[in-house]
Structures are given as structure tokens and as C-alpha cells.
Enzyme design. Structure first.
Site, mmCIF file in Angstrom:
data_model
loop_
_atom_site.group_PDB
_atom_site.id
_atom_site.type_symbol
_atom_site.label_atom_id
_atom_site.label_comp_id
_atom_site.label_asym_id
_atom_site.label_seq_id
_atom_site.Cartn_x
_atom_site.Cartn_y
_atom_site.Cartn_z
ATOM 1 N N LYS A 196 91.892 26.419 66.991
ATOM 2 C CA LYS A 196 91.586 26.631 68.409
ATOM 3 C C LYS A 196 91.049 25.325 68.979
ATOM 4 O O LYS A 196 90.015 24.815 68.549
ATOM 5 C CB LYS A 196 90.550 27.742 68.582
ATOM 6 N N LYS A 254 95.819 28.151 69.127
ATOM 7 C CA LYS A 254 95.498 28.384 70.532
ATOM 8 C C LYS A 254 95.071 27.061 71.162
ATOM 9 O O LYS A 254 94.241 26.364 70.590
ATOM 10 C CB LYS A 254 94.353 29.407 70.650
#
Length: 330
Positions: A196, A254
Site C-alpha cells: 500500500k 493499492k
């Protein structure tokens, strides 16, 4: 001399293009993010995410039924909590009568077969808007992991099938796995946000949950001390390998479109299910461009989700999920 091999033969018409197409999108590809708020009869459009909404629990039931009828079988729950319930340790996160716990039970009540994943991070509950506990101007790691494990247990006990830690603290996967196993919740899975990045694409999401970091002198103004530097590639492999070794069942990259090289790297290196989160900023950009008439919304939407799957995603968390499925279902 003319070529013997003419690749254009396989592009002659839609029938042959469909027959040799390598990547197909189906409802089974999607994980649907859902935003939940307190109240009754509430369906609030998120200003920076046109045509996407926050739902109160009563209307969440109707949305879940609709998703299931479209063939969408998995949801990822997020909650927007009142400021009065926020503190530095995020203690509301493991309140057995909290909004997330009620949301989990609501989904399972109306659609027992729906797969329920839950966001595990402190930012919706934090008075500072951070994914961890703040002390001395820093986000402290180990105490945050203990809080995340407590939060995960609460979600699992409420009926969650998977918990999805999105915080990027070191060691949180093993901390959560051990806590679940010690409570005999061995069948509850973990989808880890393994890679992320500290991205500028999260703005609309933070509007949706009112979870942006607060601007105070003694508090970090961003999440760069725990989310990954977007310039780094090899680090994603290291983070993902650590999460797998600690017990993650599914790993995630992400955001999506700017990180497809990372998606392919992870797919090539590890044999575990891989999720990709097509984030709020990606959604908002297309909506804005389409509203201006600058892009064909549906054509670009399908190109984007196909690119994510083609890069290696097994699961796509996307705010476009309903739009895509309605389109492909005709």
C-alpha cells in the site's frame, strides 16, 4: 514478398476477437467497497465520488440484496463514525456494539452467503486521522498492532469472513493471525494490504470517511512513515513476502493503475491470490472526465478493469463494480 503470418486475421471482426480474447471480466472478479454510517434512511452521495454513497444499516440491506442479485458476492466494509467516538487509541474499533460490528451482522442477516471483509485500521476511529496510535509526534508500531489485533477479533466475532488490515504497520499480520487462532477463529482469513503506497489518489476516500490526518504541529501531516514510497518497486516484493510468511491468505496492491508493474511483479513471484484496489481517486478522475465529455465512461472503465486483471489481479476492489457488472450483463 507478403508475410505468411498475418496477425490481423485474428482481429477481423468481433466474433474472432471474442474467441481469442485472453482476459475476461466477470462478476466473480470484484470485491465491492461499502461505506456505512449511523442513522436511518440515510443514502448520502459522496461529493468527490459521484454516484457512490454512504448507507445507514437499513438501506445497507437493500444495497447488499442488489449486489447479490447482480452476481456480486463479496463486500469490503468501511464505517464513518461520529467524532465524539474518536480517540487516539481508536477504542471504538472493538466495541462489540459498534457500527462496524452491526454492519457485519446486517450483511450476514440479509445475505448469509455474502463474503464479508472488513477494513482493519485505526484512521476512521482516530482523533488524529492516522492508521496508528500517535505518541511524541510519531506513529508507534507495536501498540498499534495490539489494537489492530483486538479490532480484528471483534470483527471476526461479529461474523466477518476476512479481516483486511490496511494500516501498513510492521508485524501486524502475525499479530492478527495469532490473536485469531488463539481465540479458535482459525477459519477467519486475512487479506493484507501488503503493498500500500503513500498515494495522492486517496483523497475522495478520506472525504467519504472523514479520516484525513489532522493538521497539528505535533502530529505527522501525512502517512509516509508507514505507507510505502511510491518510487519503490523491490520493497513491494519484500513487504508481500513478509506478509505471506506471517499468514496472509490474500495479498493486495493499492492503488491500481499506477502500480500495474508491482501487480505483475508480485504475481510472478508468489502463488497466492492477489487483490488490487482501484481507488477513489481513480474512480473520481474518470467520473469527472466523463461528465465533461472528454472520455467515454464505459469504454475507459472496461479498459481499466481489464488492464488490472491482465496485469495479474485475481480480485479487483472497485467502486465501478456495479457499473461494470450491469454493463457486461446487458
Amino acid at each position: 514478398m507478403f508475410p505468411i503470418r498475418r496477425n490481423r486475421r485474428l482481429r477481423t471482426n468481433d466474433a474472432i476477437r471474442s474467441l481469442v480474447r485472453e482476459t475476461y471480466i466477470t462478476p466473480n472478479d470484484f470485491l465491492v467497497p461499502l461505506f456505512v454510517v449511523e442513522g436511518k434512511g440515510v443514502k448520502e452521495e459522496i461529493a468527490s465520488m459521484p454516484n457512490y454513497y454512504r448507507f445507514s444499516l437499513d438501506l445497507l440491506k437493500e444495497e447488499v440484496k442488489l449486489l447479490w442479485s447482480l452476481g456480486l458476492k463479496s463486500v469490503l466494509l468501511f464505517v464513518k463514525v461520529d467524532d465524539s467516538l474518536k480517540d487516539n487509541k481508536g477504542t471504538e474499533a472493538w466495541n462489540p456494539n459498534g457500527l462496524m460490528q452491526h454492519a457485519i451482522k446486517t450483511v450476514k442477516e440479509v445475505c448469509p452467503q455474502m463474503l464479508v471483509m472488513t477494513d482493519v485500521a485505526l484512521d476512521p476511529y482516530s482523533s488524529y486521522g492516522h492508521d496508528g496510535i500517535v505518541e511524541g509526534g510519531k506513529i508507534i508500531n507495536d501498540a498499534t498492532v495490539e489494537a489492530l489485533a483486538e479490532m480484528s477479533l471483534s470483527h471476526a466475532e461479529a461474523g466477518a469472513d476476512f479481516v483486511a488490515p490496511s494500516d501498513m504497520m510492521d508485524g501486524r499480520i502475525i499479530g492478527i493471525r495469532e490473536a485469531l487462532d488463539q481465540s479458535n477463529l482459525i477459519d477467519v482469513g486475512i487479506m493484507s494490504y501488503s503493498a500500500k503506497y503513500a498515494s495522492a489518489f486517496y483523497g475522495p476516500f478520506r472525504d467519504a470517511l472523514d479520516s484525513a490526518p489532522v493538521d497539528l504541529i505535533d502530529v505527522p501531516k501525512d502517512k509516509k512513515t508507514y505507507q510505502m514510497d511510491f518510487a519503490n518497486r523491490d520493497e513491494a516484493i519484500k513487504e508481500t513476502e513478509m506478509d505471506i510468511n506471517e499468514g496472509a491468505d490474500i495479498v493486495m496492491v493499492k492503488p491500481g493503475l499506477c502500480y500495474l508493474d508491482i501487480v505483475r511483479d508480485i504475481k510472478n513471484n508468489f502463488n497466492v491470490p492477489l487483490a488490487v484496489y482501484q481507488v477513489s481517486g481513480e474512480y473520481a478522475m474518470l467520473k469527472a472526465a466523463a461528465e465533461k465529455g472528454w472520455l467515454d465512461h464505459d469504454a475507459v472503465m472496461m479498459e481499466q478493469v481489464t488492464a488490472i486483471k491482465r496485469a495479474g489481479a485475481d480480485i479487483i476492489a472497485s467502486y465501478f463494480a456495479k457499473d461494470v457488472v450491469k454493463l457486461i450483463n446487458g
